[in-house]
Enzyme design. Structure first.
Site, short mmCIF file in Angstrom:
data_model
loop_
_atom_site.label_atom_id
_atom_site.label_comp_id
_atom_site.label_asym_id
_atom_site.label_seq_id
_atom_site.Cartn_x
_atom_site.Cartn_y
_atom_site.Cartn_z
N HIS A 276 0.70 -11.68 1.67
CA HIS A 276 -0.33 -10.91 0.97
C HIS A 276 -1.02 -11.70 -0.15
O HIS A 276 -2.24 -11.61 -0.31
CB HIS A 276 0.28 -9.64 0.40
CG HIS A 276 -0.70 -8.54 0.18
ND1 HIS A 276 -0.40 -7.22 0.32
CD2 HIS A 276 -2.01 -8.57 -0.15
CE1 HIS A 276 -1.46 -6.48 0.08
NE2 HIS A 276 -2.45 -7.28 -0.22
N TYR B 169 0.82 -1.22 0.00
CA TYR B 169 0.00 0.00 0.00
C TYR B 169 0.85 1.27 0.00
O TYR B 169 0.33 2.35 -0.27
CB TYR B 169 -0.93 0.04 1.22
CG TYR B 169 -1.91 -1.10 1.33
CD1 TYR B 169 -2.12 -2.01 0.28
CD2 TYR B 169 -2.66 -1.27 2.49
CE1 TYR B 169 -3.02 -3.04 0.40
CE2 TYR B 169 -3.57 -2.30 2.61
CZ TYR B 169 -3.74 -3.19 1.57
OH TYR B 169 -4.65 -4.21 1.70
#
Length: 284
Positions: free
Chosen positions: A105, A47
């Site tokens: 992830h 992010y």
């Protein structure tokens, strides 16, 4: 705050997500979310806002031990040694000594899952992460990960909202006493215009998004992490604990509506290099 217990992890059932929030927004909205009452903050290396999230945590004034912080290791740091180094970098950015939950992830078929899980367990043993888990893993990979990890896995984070079913994943996670963490729980705003959800919400003075979130966390093993850059929406998303979305005829209405929604495809379908990953709901 309602909590989900999963393999020793006590996770707030409603968290605040930071996907696609630019650093200035992430800092401001994390601080605001904590002021509203959220105690679970989700971020990730990918992010590019961990440092801003860390500033938001500090700005809130809430004691670190009262906040459940999740981050995720990106796939290019899955090799043993590299994963551990990446987590230390994340902790420096977050300005904290540990995270409460560390996730892989996405699956990375180019690096041995056994090697990556070994590194993930090493981070936990060093005290850099109190709990570990996975994200976007299929049912087959959930079994593989559970078999190869040393410490138990707490959760699998996947896209989940009323428009798609994750029942195969929920069933598989239950076999391993794991929770499901739902990202994109508002289907990027589509739930706010859904007639069935609007009708249920009207009976409780709520909107469709609040009904969708309430429906998710009424599961015994589901955590939801909505994201917003609007302060009023962040507050509204938190106001879901005083009603149930399945009372009276609501359960029947939701069931019928979800039959109609069955054709919807997942919203988040990223590519890693040139290889498209299958969705988390797949049983392959």
């Amino acid at each position: 705050m309602q909590h989900i217990n999963a393999n020793g992890a006590k996770i707030p059932a409603l968290g605040f997500g930071t996907f696609e929030l630019e650093p200035a927004e992430a800092e401001s909205m994390v601080a605001h979310a904590l002021e509203v009452g959220y105690r679970h903050i989700d971020t990730a290396q990918m992010y590019k806002n961990e440092e801003a999230v860390g500033r938001g945590l500090k700005q809130s004034g809430v004691a670190r031990e009262d906040i459940f912080v999740t981050t995720k290791v990106w796939t290019d740091r899955f090799a043993d040694g590299d994963l551990q180094a990446s987590v230390r970098e994340s902790l420096e950015k977050l300005d904290t000594d540990y995270v409460d939950l560390l996730l892989l992830h996405w699956p990375n078929p180019d690096i041995s899952l056994k090697e990556t899980l070994g590194a993930l367990n090493d981070v936990r043993e060093q005290g850099l992460a109190r709990n570990i888990g996975i994200s976007n893993f299929t049912t087959r990979l959930i079994d593989e990960a559970a078999a190869q990890t040393g410490a138990p896995l707490a959760t699998n984070q996947v896209e989940y909202h009323p428009y798609i079913s994750q029942q195969p994943v929920l069933d598989k996670l239950a076999e391993h006493d794991m929770a499901l963490t739902a990202y994109c729980p508002l289907a990027q705003g589509r739930v706010f215009k859904e007639p069935t959800l609007e009708r249920i919400g009207k009976a409780h003075g709520k909107n469709g998004g609040q009904v969708a979130l309430r429906w998710l966390i009424q599961h015994d093993d589901v955590i939801a992490i909505p994201r917003s850059s609007n302060k009023a929406h962040v507050a509204n998303n938190f106001e879901i604990f005083e009603f149930r979305a399945d009372r009276r005829g609501n359960a029947r209405d939701l069931g019928a509506a979800r039959q109609r929604w069955a054709h919807h495809q997942p919203i988040v379908r990223p590519r890693l290099g040139q290889r498209r990953l299958i969705t988390a709901a797949s049983t392959n």
